[in-house]
Scaffold this motif. Structure first.
Motif, short mmCIF file in Angstrom:
data_model
loop_
_atom_site.label_atom_id
_atom_site.label_comp_id
_atom_site.label_asym_id
_atom_site.label_seq_id
_atom_site.Cartn_x
_atom_site.Cartn_y
_atom_site.Cartn_z
N LEU A 1 -16.83 -13.67 5.03
CA LEU A 1 -16.10 -14.77 5.66
C LEU A 1 -15.36 -14.29 6.90
O LEU A 1 -15.40 -14.93 7.96
CB LEU A 1 -15.09 -15.38 4.68
N HIS A 2 -14.70 -13.15 6.79
CA HIS A 2 -13.80 -12.68 7.84
C HIS A 2 -14.55 -12.05 9.01
O HIS A 2 -14.06 -12.06 10.14
CB HIS A 2 -12.81 -11.69 7.23
N GLY A 3 -15.72 -11.50 8.74
CA GLY A 3 -16.54 -10.94 9.83
C GLY A 3 -16.34 -9.46 10.07
O GLY A 3 -17.14 -8.84 10.76
N HIS A 4 -15.28 -8.89 9.53
CA HIS A 4 -15.06 -7.45 9.65
C HIS A 4 -14.12 -7.02 8.53
O HIS A 4 -13.57 -7.87 7.83
CB HIS A 4 -14.45 -7.09 11.02
N LEU A 5 -13.94 -5.73 8.40
CA LEU A 5 -12.99 -5.21 7.42
C LEU A 5 -11.79 -4.65 8.15
O LEU A 5 -11.93 -3.98 9.18
CB LEU A 5 -13.64 -4.10 6.59
N CYS A 6 -10.61 -4.94 7.65
CA CYS A 6 -9.37 -4.45 8.24
C CYS A 6 -8.33 -4.37 7.14
O CYS A 6 -8.49 -4.99 6.08
CB CYS A 6 -8.93 -5.38 9.37
N PRO A 7 -7.25 -3.62 7.35
CA PRO A 7 -6.28 -3.43 6.27
C PRO A 7 -5.67 -4.73 5.76
O PRO A 7 -5.35 -4.84 4.58
CB PRO A 7 -5.20 -2.54 6.90
N ASN B 1 -3.74 -15.26 9.54
CA ASN B 1 -4.36 -14.04 10.07
C ASN B 1 -5.32 -13.47 9.04
O ASN B 1 -5.70 -14.17 8.09
CB ASN B 1 -3.29 -13.03 10.52
N CYS B 2 -5.71 -12.22 9.23
CA CYS B 2 -6.71 -11.57 8.38
C CYS B 2 -6.37 -11.72 6.88
O CYS B 2 -7.25 -11.94 6.05
CB CYS B 2 -6.78 -10.09 8.71
N PHE B 3 -5.10 -11.57 6.56
CA PHE B 3 -4.61 -11.67 5.18
C PHE B 3 -5.09 -12.97 4.53
O PHE B 3 -5.55 -12.98 3.38
CB PHE B 3 -3.08 -11.61 5.22
ZN ZN Z 1 -9.14 -8.73 10.26
#
Ligand code: ZN
Ligand code: ZN
Length: 234
Positions: A30-36, A70-72
């Motif tokens: 869903l998000h398109g990338h991995l991030c913390p 945001n990403c969260f």
């Molecule tokens: Zn992100």
């Protein structure tokens, strides 16, 4: 009879088995990338869903109230199953990396907010990440090679951070909330200017005509990267 997994069964299984890696992979789609911070959303969602012990079929039996866009929030949507589209995602524009997940039958809820010291501690663990983050995310610069390096590093950190104890990342509160009402179903009307169909609750009566908000002109609420605001039409 052959029974096959349907709906969110595979996600509910990963929640129960504490398969954070599997949940993070789902979130990436869903998000398109991995991030913390997508990783934090996954962990918060998994903890809340296990605590509330209520499978979610997207019928508002569980709601998630997020305080940031945001990403969260994408980690939260994938793991809790509370989304923009099924009306179980509620957005409070507070600018806090926090979520409250609650179950319908008794309002039992859990709120998790990222600790203020989490980000500096996390960045200190991975000294290569800071300068790259500044260059690529904040200033939106960097060579393709640096971008590539950053995305790899950021993804590796997000996987690694799955192992960090939850209490080092979040402040956790258990509470009981008053549940929001179920989403209402409205009749449809036609805008007499553009001819497009609109929910009756969003129709505007103007000079004896039924108009959509776009054709009526004026301010229309909007949620964008800046948070909740207004857009001027007409
Ligand atoms: Zn992100
Ligand atoms: Zn219209």
């Amino acid at each position: 009879m052959h029974e096959h997994a349907h709906g969110r069964q595979h996600i509910e299984t990963m929640i129960r088995n504490q398969d954070l890696e599997g949940l993070l992979n789902q979130a990436e789609t869903l998000h398109g990338h991995l991030c913390p911070f997508v990783s934090l959303g996954v962990k918060a969602g998994q903890y809340a869903m296990v605590t509330l012990n209520r499978p979610n079929t997207g019928m508002e039996e569980v709601v998630a109230i997020v305080e940031c866009n945001n990403c969260f929030t994408d980690g939260i949507q994938v793991v809790t199953g509370c989304t923009f589209g099924n009306n179980a995602l509620i957005y409070r524009d507070l600018g806090k990396i926090a979520v409250t997940v609650a179950r319908r039958e008794d309002g039992q809820a859990v709120r998790l907010i990222v600790r203020p010291d989490y980000r500096p501690k996390m960045m200190a663990k991975y000294p290569a990440a800071g300068p790259l983050f500044q260059k690529i995310v904040v200033q939106r610069q960097g060579t393709p090679e640096e971008m590539h390096r950053f995305h790899h590093l950021w993804a590796a950190i997000s996987r690694r951070e799955l192992q960090t104890p939850l209490e080092e990342q979040f402040h956790i509160q258990h509470l009981t909330i008053t549940m929001p009402e179920y989403a209402r179903i409205f009749d449809s009307l036609l805008c007499s200017a553009c001819g497009e169909q609109i929910m009756a609750s969003r129709a505007v009566e103007q000079g004896g005509r039924t108009l959509c908000r776009g054709c009526a002109g004026g301010k229309v609420p909007v949620l964008n990267g800046q948070g909740i605001g207004q857009e001027i039409f007409g």
